[in-house]
Write an enzyme that holds these catalytic residues in place. Structure first.
Site, PDB file in Angstrom:
ATOM      1  N   LYS A   1     -17.517  46.185   3.292  1.00 35.42           N
ATOM      2  CA  LYS A   1     -17.501  45.066   2.341  1.00 35.42           C
ATOM      3  C   LYS A   1     -18.387  45.359   1.136  1.00 35.42           C
ATOM      4  O   LYS A   1     -18.138  44.838   0.036  1.00 35.42           O
ATOM      5  CB  LYS A   1     -17.893  43.762   3.031  1.00 35.42           C
ATOM      6  CG  LYS A   1     -19.297  43.742   3.639  1.00 35.42           C
ATOM      7  CD  LYS A   1     -20.363  43.296   2.648  1.00 35.42           C
ATOM      8  CE  LYS A   1     -21.747  43.465   3.238  1.00 35.42           C
ATOM      9  NZ  LYS A   1     -22.815  43.089   2.262  1.00 35.42           N
TER      10      LYS A   1
ATOM     11  N   THR B   1     -20.488  38.615  -0.641  1.00 40.83           N
ATOM     12  CA  THR B   1     -20.992  39.677  -1.513  1.00 40.83           C
ATOM     13  C   THR B   1     -20.096  39.931  -2.724  1.00 40.83           C
ATOM     14  O   THR B   1     -20.548  40.528  -3.705  1.00 40.83           O
ATOM     15  CB  THR B   1     -21.171  40.989  -0.729  1.00 40.83           C
ATOM     16  OG1 THR B   1     -19.963  41.292  -0.033  1.00 40.83           O
ATOM     17  CG2 THR B   1     -22.287  40.885   0.264  1.00 40.83           C
TER      18      THR B   1
END
Length: 320
Positions: free
Chosen positions: A185, A242
């Protein structure tokens, strides 16, 4: 007693959260002067300003002080984990060691728990990962994370030990999936930052996040992970956080890249090394990782933002 290695923002935040929940915590830092300053001021002003260390937190520069802990949380950068464990295996081997870093080792292509298992063969590896910022944890804001441990009994023992009223841990045995989600990620977060920094818009970011998640799932499955794990906190949950928050270092790094600006080299950007590590492996895969490959190329200056965008947009049309 709970040990925490690394007095950066995240390690300090965990110490604060656990200490406020009346757990006895020993926080280790390698810099004796830093330790002395934290012990005197009860603050880590450089890394986590405005937050006081509870009295239940002891700060030390002596690694032997961790040898009697029920568990040790390893809050060190992924690219330094192997070296740290090699230097201190005598004090740590045999303990439950919980990695709190997210990434893939650039030198070996391994995740954190594999490095723990190799370096400290008598330790019990686990990983704590998911959508979280240090400031939120330290302030006692509600946060949910994944605690993955292949040893079911140890995982069940660690879950209540490391949970607090505001820090909720969900247990998993799929260590590989939790690792892969947390590592990959960060790469997609860099790409999302590039999209916003280059002025390509939120619609492009949403598309990139979606296709990036598909890359994450493909790579994780190829490395023995369970698909369901990637749809949980350590995968999709962390991806959303994020890729959309300016508190994310990986997103900010990507945004600076998209704007053609410099970025503070003192700030750890785990996704950069992970992109390079995954890009190294693309030649041996039977599927493509176009976003990850482009992120690695951008970081290494092998292509421009315009070239990367054109290459992705020119890919063949296909079913989703």
């Amino acid at each position: 007693m709970i040990g925490i290695v690394g007095a950066g923002a995240f390690g300090t935040a965990l110490a604060v959260a656990l200490g406020q929940a009346e757990r006895e915590v020993t926080l280790w830092a390698r810099d004796a002067a830093h330790v002395d300053r934290m012990a005197r001021t009860r603050r880590n002003a450089d890394r986590l300003p405005g937050v006081a260390l509870p009295e239940t937190v002891t700060v030390t520069a002596e690694i032997k002080d961790l040898s009697g802990c029920a568990a040790v949380l390893l809050s060190v950068p992924m690219q330094t984990l192997a070296g740290f464990l090699a230097d201190h295996r005598g004090a740590l081997d045999g303990l439950p060691l919980v990695a709190c870093c997210k990434g893939i080792d650039l030198g070996t292509g391994r995740g954190a728990t594999a490095i723990i298992a190799e370096t400290c063969p008598n330790a019990i590896p686990a990983i704590l990962t998911g959508p979280s910022f240090a400031a939120d944890i330290a302030r006692g804001l509600p946060t949910a994370l994944t605690l993955a441990c292949a040893d079911t009994a140890v995982g069940a023992r660690l879950q209540p030990l490391l949970s607090t009223p505001a820090l909720r841990l969900y247990r998993s045995e799929d260590v590989r999936g939790a690792e892969m989600g947390g590592a990959l990620k960060n790469v997609i977060a860099i790409a999302s930052g590039v999209v916003i920094g280059a002025g390509l818009g939120d619609s492009a970011r949403a598309a990139l996040m979606t296709r990036g998640f598909a890359e994450m799932v493909r790579f994780a499955q190829a490395n023995g992970a369970e698909t369901e794990t990637l749809s949980g906190l350590s995968g999709l949950g962390d991806l959303v956080l994020t890729c959309t928050s300016e508190l994310s270092r990986n997103f900010r790094f990507g945004r600076a890249l998209g704007r053609g600006e410099g970025f503070d080299p003192a700030i750890t950007v785990e996704g950069a090394a992970t992109a390079r590590a995954v890009a190294k492996r693309t030649e041996t895969l039977d599927f493509e990782m176009p976003i990850t490959t482009m992120v690695a190329a951008l970081i290494d200056g092998q292509c421009s933002i315009e070239q990367a965008a054109q290459a992705l947009l020119a890919r063949p049309l296909k079913e989703e």
